[in-house]
Design an enzyme around this catalytic site. Structure first.
Site, PDB file in Angstrom:
ATOM      1  N   CYS A 150       3.595   0.962   1.717  1.00 14.66           N
ATOM      2  CA  CYS A 150       3.964   1.260   3.117  1.00 14.66           C
ATOM      3  C   CYS A 150       3.034   0.417   3.966  1.00 14.66           C
ATOM      4  CB  CYS A 150       3.751   2.733   3.403  1.00 14.66           C
ATOM      5  SG  CYS A 150       4.843   3.801   2.486  1.00 14.66           S
TER       6      CYS A 150
ATOM      7  N   PRO B 285       1.675  -1.804   9.985  1.00 11.63           N
ATOM      8  CA  PRO B 285       1.546  -3.180  10.500  1.00 11.63           C
ATOM      9  C   PRO B 285       0.532  -4.068   9.787  1.00 11.63           C
ATOM     10  CG  PRO B 285       0.380  -1.674  11.944  1.00 11.63           C
ATOM     11  CD  PRO B 285       0.992  -0.831  10.861  1.00 11.63           C
ATOM     12  N   GLY B 286      -0.059  -3.624   8.688  1.00 18.47           N
ATOM     13  CA  GLY B 286      -0.725  -4.579   7.814  1.00 18.47           C
ATOM     14  C   GLY B 286      -2.236  -4.655   7.822  1.00 18.47           C
ATOM     15  N   ASN B 287      -2.891  -3.731   8.511  1.00 19.90           N
ATOM     16  CA  ASN B 287      -4.364  -3.797   8.499  1.00 19.90           C
ATOM     17  C   ASN B 287      -4.920  -3.641   7.092  1.00 19.90           C
ATOM     18  OD1 ASN B 287      -5.022  -4.364  11.125  1.00 19.90           O
ATOM     19  ND2 ASN B 287      -5.069  -2.214  11.758  1.00 19.90           N
ATOM     20  N   LYS B 288      -4.310  -2.737   6.328  1.00 22.08           N
ATOM     21  CA  LYS B 288      -4.843  -2.513   4.981  1.00 22.08           C
ATOM     22  C   LYS B 288      -4.440  -3.657   4.049  1.00 22.08           C
ATOM     23  CE  LYS B 288      -4.939   2.416   5.802  1.00 22.08           C
ATOM     24  NZ  LYS B 288      -3.970   2.517   6.916  1.00 22.08           N
TER      25      LYS B 288
ATOM     26  N   ARG C 226       8.255  -3.587  12.442  1.00 21.15           N
ATOM     27  CA  ARG C 226       6.829  -3.504  12.099  1.00 21.15           C
ATOM     28  C   ARG C 226       6.434  -4.625  11.140  1.00 21.15           C
ATOM     29  NH1 ARG C 226       4.376   1.823  13.021  1.00 21.15           N
ATOM     30  NH2 ARG C 226       3.206   1.697  11.075  1.00 21.15           N
TER      31      ARG C 226
ATOM     32  N   CYS D 228      -3.212   9.660   7.730  1.00 23.93           N
ATOM     33  CA  CYS D 228      -4.017   9.976   8.915  1.00 23.93           C
ATOM     34  C   CYS D 228      -3.581  11.349   9.416  1.00 23.93           C
ATOM     35  CB  CYS D 228      -3.921   8.894   9.988  1.00 23.93           C
ATOM     36  SG  CYS D 228      -2.260   8.517  10.532  1.00 23.93           S
TER      37      CYS D 228
HETATM   38  N1  SAM Z   1      -0.630   0.796   5.761  1.00 31.76           N
HETATM   39  C1  SAM Z   1      -0.316   0.447   7.153  1.00 31.76           C
HETATM   40  C2  SAM Z   1      -1.523  -0.235   7.781  1.00 31.76           C
HETATM   41  O1  SAM Z   1      -2.631  -0.018   7.330  1.00 31.76           O
HETATM   42  O2  SAM Z   1      -1.357  -0.994   8.737  1.00 31.76           O
HETATM   43  C3  SAM Z   1       0.144   1.658   7.928  1.00 31.76           C
HETATM   44  C4  SAM Z   1       1.330   2.345   7.293  1.00 31.76           C
HETATM   45  S1  SAM Z   1       2.083   3.583   8.295  1.00 31.76           S
HETATM   46  C5  SAM Z   1       0.999   4.929   8.112  1.00 31.76           C
HETATM   47  C6  SAM Z   1       3.450   4.053   7.325  1.00 31.76           C
HETATM   48  C7  SAM Z   1       4.500   2.988   7.133  1.00 31.76           C
HETATM   49  O3  SAM Z   1       5.357   3.424   6.088  1.00 31.76           O
HETATM   50  C8  SAM Z   1       5.401   2.716   8.324  1.00 31.76           C
HETATM   51  O4  SAM Z   1       5.306   1.370   8.693  1.00 31.76           O
HETATM   52  C9  SAM Z   1       6.812   3.033   7.804  1.00 31.76           C
HETATM   53  O5  SAM Z   1       7.787   2.132   8.285  1.00 31.76           O
HETATM   54  C10 SAM Z   1       6.636   2.868   6.319  1.00 31.76           C
HETATM   55  N2  SAM Z   1       7.571   3.610   5.443  1.00 31.76           N
HETATM   56  C11 SAM Z   1       8.012   4.874   5.574  1.00 31.76           C
HETATM   57  N3  SAM Z   1       8.818   5.201   4.553  1.00 31.76           N
HETATM   58  C12 SAM Z   1       8.874   4.129   3.741  1.00 31.76           C
HETATM   59  C13 SAM Z   1       9.535   3.856   2.519  1.00 31.76           C
HETATM   60  N4  SAM Z   1      10.316   4.773   1.935  1.00 31.76           N
HETATM   61  N5  SAM Z   1       9.370   2.638   1.952  1.00 31.76           N
HETATM   62  C14 SAM Z   1       8.578   1.713   2.550  1.00 31.76           C
HETATM   63  N6  SAM Z   1       7.939   1.902   3.721  1.00 31.76           N
HETATM   64  C15 SAM Z   1       8.079   3.109   4.307  1.00 31.76           C
END
Ligand code: SAM
Length: 306
Positions: A110, A113-116, A139, A232
């Site tokens: 998931c 936006p890619g910080n991790k 995103r 979070c």
């Molecule tokens: N890891 C990211 C970062 O550090 O920038 C933040 C991720 S955010 C908490 C959760 C993400 O999960 C969202 O961008 C959402 O679109 C994605 N998401 C939700 N369900 C998903 C799925 N079944 N498969 C892939 N991505 C999914």
């Protein structure tokens, strides 16, 4: 509850992007701008009383600097050039704790936006491959720009629902590491506190059901050795309960390991290993509210690669 207690302000954390620069260079840059470097922070009290132009090195994470809360570096030239990433400390824990070896294959399930993802690329020194998935196209587009600015190159972006990936697909046959940071209630974000009793039980159940499905799917990748699950969220239902529920079905293959033993704020729950997980919060760790669990395959597991 009642909104009486004000959550403490979270400092401004600055992650040095080692794909583009070095810690010493960034520290020198800030010193030249009349900031006063205080070395490694020794205690929470020191960090919470940070003011003016003073800054510290974080005691847990090797390339993280800590500035007073009101600092805004969005216009700073180091940020614009991708030399620093403005990322809360808690959100730096998952990639740091996953700690993939250079050259390894990783799924960031998931990712946007890619910080991790960019942090993973830095840990891996751009050596290896990160399959970075997200089901949200918008995103992902933001993420692509961000990763380019950060100088990350070892990734493949995919606009895909992680639940539709096939763990038996040969392209994933060497995936030893998964970072799973699924959508959650967001209840730990400092801007949303205090949050007590604000989420409907049905919404929480739906989120937890989704998170369990995602974790169970991740654990079915055959070469997986280590996984980090993070949210979070402040709710046990999205955190310890998810991990415990899924782990019980896979207890012969996977176990929880102590995440960052020196971290004092631990997981809570109805099972003994809950304290292997870690929690973060504005009050106790001067970060956003966050949860991290580290799972590893038992040595000699059936799917281990020979
Ligand atoms: N890891 C990211 C970062 O550090 O920038 C933040 C991720 S955010 C908490 C959760 C993400 O999960 C969202 O961008 C959402 O679109 C994605 N998401 C939700 N369900 C998903 C799925 N079944 N498969 C892939 N991505 C999914």
């Amino acid at each position: 509850a009642g909104g009486a207690e004000q959550a403490p302000q979270v400092p401004r954390y600055v992650r040095v992007n080692t794909l583009k620069t070095h810690l010493d260079d960034v520290v020198d840059y800030f010193k030249r701008q009349q900031y006063v470097y205080q070395g490694k922070a020794g205690s929470m009290e020191e960090v919470s009383s940070l003011s003016g132009k003073k800054f510290y090195l974080d005691p847990h994470l090797p390339e993280l600097l800590i500035f007073p809360p009101q600092m805004d570096f969005h216009d700073n030239q180091l940020y614009v050039a991708g030399h620093i990433i403005l990322q809360d400390k808690a959100s730096c824990l998952p990639a740091f704790l996953l700690n993939p070896l250079l050259g390894s294959h990783v799924i960031d399930a998931c990712a946007a936006p890619g910080n991790k993802t960019s942090h993973l690329a830095a840990v891996m020194k751009n050596k290896g491959r990160i399959f970075a998935l997200d089901r949200d196209a918008k995103r992902l587009a933001t993420m692509s720009t961000m990763l380019m600015r950060a100088g990350a190159t070892c990734y493949q972006l995919a606009h895909q629902d992680f639940l539709t990936t096939d763990p038996a697909d040969p392209k994933y046959s060497q995936v030893r590491y998964i970072l799973l940071d699924p959508s959650c209630s967001g209840s730990g974000m400092a801007s949303q506190l205090p949050v007590e009793n604000t989420l409907l039980p049905e919404r929480l159940q739906a989120l937890a059901g989704f998170q369990k499905k995602m974790l169970a799917h991740a654990l079915s990748f055959p070469a997986l050795q280590r996984l980090v699950y993070s949210t979070c969220s402040v709710y046990q239902e999205e955190n310890e309960d998810v991990v415990w529920d899924v782990l019980q079905q896979r207890e012969k293959e996977f176990r929880l390991v102590q995440a960052l033993p020196s971290w004092s704020h631990r997981g809570s729950g109805t099972f003994a290993e809950a304290k292997f997980c870690l929690r973060a919060s504005p009050k106790e760790t001067l970060t956003n509210g966050f949860f991290v669990a580290v799972l590893e395959r038992w040595h000699g597991g059936a799917s281990e690669k020979s």
